[in-house]
Design a protein around this motif. Structure first.
Motif, mmCIF file in Angstrom:
data_model
loop_
_atom_site.group_PDB
_atom_site.id
_atom_site.type_symbol
_atom_site.label_atom_id
_atom_site.label_comp_id
_atom_site.label_asym_id
_atom_site.label_seq_id
_atom_site.Cartn_x
_atom_site.Cartn_y
_atom_site.Cartn_z
ATOM 1 N N CYS A 1 0.853 -1.181 0.000
ATOM 2 C CA CYS A 1 0.000 0.000 0.000
ATOM 3 C C CYS A 1 0.886 1.227 0.000
ATOM 4 O O CYS A 1 1.655 1.435 0.947
ATOM 5 N N VAL A 2 0.787 2.023 -1.048
ATOM 6 C CA VAL A 2 1.589 3.244 -1.171
ATOM 7 C C VAL A 2 0.705 4.450 -0.879
ATOM 8 O O VAL A 2 -0.382 4.576 -1.438
ATOM 9 N N SER A 3 1.192 5.334 -0.026
ATOM 10 C CA SER A 3 0.424 6.491 0.421
ATOM 11 C C SER A 3 1.020 7.802 -0.072
ATOM 12 O O SER A 3 2.241 7.946 -0.184
ATOM 13 N N SER A 4 0.154 8.775 -0.334
ATOM 14 C CA SER A 4 0.588 10.110 -0.722
ATOM 15 C C SER A 4 0.619 11.071 0.470
ATOM 16 O O SER A 4 0.877 12.259 0.290
ATOM 17 N N GLU A 5 0.359 10.566 1.663
ATOM 18 C CA GLU A 5 0.346 11.386 2.867
ATOM 19 C C GLU A 5 1.720 12.009 3.127
ATOM 20 O O GLU A 5 2.702 11.283 3.294
ATOM 21 N N PRO A 6 1.821 13.352 3.170
ATOM 22 C CA PRO A 6 3.112 14.019 3.383
ATOM 23 C C PRO A 6 3.780 13.666 4.714
ATOM 24 O O PRO A 6 5.012 13.640 4.795
ATOM 25 N N THR A 7 2.969 13.416 5.737
ATOM 26 C CA THR A 7 3.490 13.057 7.052
ATOM 27 C C THR A 7 3.141 11.604 7.375
ATOM 28 O O THR A 7 2.640 11.289 8.455
ATOM 29 N N PHE A 8 3.412 10.739 6.449
ATOM 30 C CA PHE A 8 3.079 9.318 6.537
ATOM 31 C C PHE A 8 3.585 8.679 7.832
ATOM 32 O O PHE A 8 2.882 7.876 8.448
ATOM 33 N N SER A 9 4.785 9.052 8.243
ATOM 34 C CA SER A 9 5.400 8.423 9.409
ATOM 35 C C SER A 9 4.733 8.780 10.732
ATOM 36 O O SER A 9 5.092 8.213 11.768
#
Length: 127
Positions: A22-30
């Motif tokens: 699953c690849v996310s575009s969330e800038p603050t993913f971590s």
């Protein structure tokens, strides 16, 4: 708006293994815990696994405990779900989801606690 894209599903035989991504575009993913859910035909969406924002903690549904591993690579904005010893009962569409709040794993089994969802990837296990 955050986009989540699942991949890695397919048709396999009982006993085989699969790894979903699953690849996310969330800038603050971590800063977000990530969950995996699945939905089989005629059934409600159910929790599968959860991994905390740094990957230090993980939780699994009883149905997959002991034969599944959830992991993440924050540098790649990617979450994985490795499933071994697959059973026909595992047949479903699998979704990844981003937790509603940062640095939070509370009530992780509740789908309402997740803000963003992918479109799903189909896993079919034949006997």
């Amino acid at each position: 708006q955050v986009q989540l894209v699942e991949s890695g599903g397919g048709s396999v035989q009982a006993g085989d293994s699969l790894t979903l991504s699953c690849v996310s575009s969330e800038p603050t993913f971590s800063s977000y815990a990530m969950g995996w859910f699945r939905q089989a035909p005629g059934k409600e969406r159910e929790f599968v696994a959860l991994i905390s924002w740094r990957g230090r903690s993980s939780y699994y549904a009883d149905s997959v405990q002991g034969r599944s591993i959830v992991s993440r690579e924050n540098a790649k904005n990617t979450v994985y779900l490795q499933m071994n010893s697959l059973k026909p009962e595992d047949t479903a569409i699998y979704y990844c989801a981003q937790k509603e709040k940062q640095y939070d794993v509370e009530d992780y089994q509740n789908s309402l606690e997740y803000r963003y969802w992918g479109q799903g990837t189909q896993v079919t296990v034949s006997s």
